[in-house]
Design an enzyme around this catalytic site. Structure first.
Site, PDB file in Angstrom:
ATOM      1  N   HIS A 132     -38.273  10.319  28.644  1.00 32.06           N
ATOM      2  CA  HIS A 132     -37.899   9.276  29.599  1.00 32.06           C
ATOM      3  C   HIS A 132     -36.631   9.636  30.360  1.00 32.06           C
ATOM      4  O   HIS A 132     -35.862  10.507  29.957  1.00 32.06           O
ATOM      5  CB  HIS A 132     -37.673   7.946  28.875  1.00 32.06           C
ATOM      6  CG  HIS A 132     -38.947   7.227  28.527  1.00 32.06           C
ATOM      7  ND1 HIS A 132     -39.685   7.537  27.419  1.00 32.06           N
ATOM      8  CD2 HIS A 132     -39.599   6.224  29.162  1.00 32.06           C
ATOM      9  CE1 HIS A 132     -40.753   6.759  27.376  1.00 32.06           C
ATOM     10  NE2 HIS A 132     -40.731   5.948  28.427  1.00 32.06           N
ATOM     11  N   LYS A 136     -32.605   4.809  29.959  1.00 34.01           N
ATOM     12  CA  LYS A 136     -33.344   3.951  29.019  1.00 34.01           C
ATOM     13  C   LYS A 136     -32.458   3.634  27.815  1.00 34.01           C
ATOM     14  O   LYS A 136     -31.846   4.541  27.247  1.00 34.01           O
ATOM     15  CB  LYS A 136     -34.632   4.663  28.569  1.00 34.01           C
ATOM     16  CG  LYS A 136     -35.497   3.846  27.641  1.00 34.01           C
ATOM     17  CD  LYS A 136     -36.882   4.471  27.497  1.00 34.01           C
ATOM     18  CE  LYS A 136     -37.745   3.717  26.490  1.00 34.01           C
ATOM     19  NZ  LYS A 136     -37.927   2.304  26.848  1.00 34.01           N
TER      20      LYS A 136
END
Ligand SMILES: NC(=O)C1=CN([C@@H]2O[C@H](COP(=O)(O)OP(=O)(O)OC[C@H]3O[C@@H](n4cnc5c(N)ncnc54)[C@H](OP(=O)(O)O)[C@@H]3O)[C@@H](O)[C@H]2O)C=CC1
Ligand SMILES: O=C(O)C1=N[C@H](C(=O)O)C[C@H](O)C1
Length: 246
Positions: A132, A136
């Site tokens: 990711h 995040k």
């Protein structure tokens, strides 16, 4: 019938995208945009609220919506058995309200979980890698946790023994985190959005299932399907696969 849709977490990466998608959909009408510090009140008279905030805020937001009779589509991660139990209890006194909670609204991610569950019983070894963007705040991703859980369930049902691993020493974390016995590794890298690989192995072969969300646009068809579906689905639904009839 036009559905009025409120967005909670409207200033965030997903919230902004959802606001655009709602504005562009002919059968949906924006009802209000809410972000941190805003009073949710009556959600601007919404029929459905879409909630993409942070794990620490999502339960309170969902309970607020349910208490006011507003259906909710939730993408925020970090749900536990205890918090799901609280949502079910709130829904028991609002039996016409629907709540959909899905760790991933991208069709390919939902299919990845389904394919992984199908493959799980055929392989000795399995590992999950999620990759990711570095902004995040949670790790591993909600999708990776759910993927590991469905794999573990399928392996248990087929009496597959634990995956072989001779590791006897090394650095803490080198083998990832264990989710229901399945090693899960989290990568954070500028340039990425949301990606997942499921690796299976047996003697002489491996199978890799990979999904890539290169743009948050990829989540929008699933979110809108959730908005349209949740109004006819009282109670708690977990996972977009239920709405897609997969
Ligand atoms: N299910 C799915 O398909 C997907 C799920 N996600 C999940 O969605 C969540 C949001 O992701 P993302 O949009 O990238 O995150 P962002 O941090 O970009 O957005 C979250 C937004 O919510 C706001 N917020 C924080 N607390 C509250 C609150 N109590 N009430 C209202 N708003 C609040 C934040 O404000 P501030 O920044 O000021 O704190 C921010 O604007 C994460 O849990 C992520 O994992 C993400 C993508 C897809
Ligand atoms: O934070 C994100 O970006 C994402 N979060 C969800 C998760 O934790 O699984 C869904 C997707 O991976 C994007």
């Amino acid at each position: 019938m036009t559905l009025r849709v409120a967005v909670i977490g409207a200033a965030g990466r997903m919230g902004q995208q959802v606001c655009r998608a709602v504005e562009e959909a002919a059968d949906l009408e924006p009802a209000g945009r809410f972000d941190v510090g805003d009073d949710l009140g009556d959600l601007g008279g919404a029929d459905v609220a879409v909630e993409f905030t942070v794990p620490g805020a999502t339960l309170a937001n969902v309970l607020h919506c349910v208490e006011r009779g507003v259906h909710v589509v939730v993408g925020t991660t970090g749900w536990t058995d205890e918090s799901l139990h609280q949502v079910r209890a709130a829904l028991a006194v609002q039996p016409k309200v629907g709540v959909l909670i899905a760790p991933n609204f991208a069709i390919g991610a939902v299919l990845t979980m389904r394919f992984a569950a199908q493959a799980a019983r055929f392989y000795e070894s399995v590992e999950v890698i999620e990759l990711h963007h570095p902004d995040k705040v949670d790790a591993p991703s909600g999708t990776a946790v759910r993927t590991a859980e469905v794999i573990a369930e399928a392996r248990r049902a087929a009496d597959v023994p634990p995956a072989p691993d001779a590791t006897a020493s090394g650095l803490d974390g080198a083998r990832g985190a264990r989710v229901d016995g399945v090693p899960v590794h989290a990568v954070r890298l500028r340039g990425l959005v949301a990606h997942e690989e499921v690796l299976f192995g047996s003697a002489g072969e491996t199978l890799t299932i990979r999904h890539d969300s290169f743009d948050r646009e990829s989540f929008m068809p699933g979110v809108l399907a959730g908005v349209r579906g949740v109004v006819d689905r009282p109670g708690l639904t977990v996972g977009l696969e239920e709405i897609l009839d997969l």
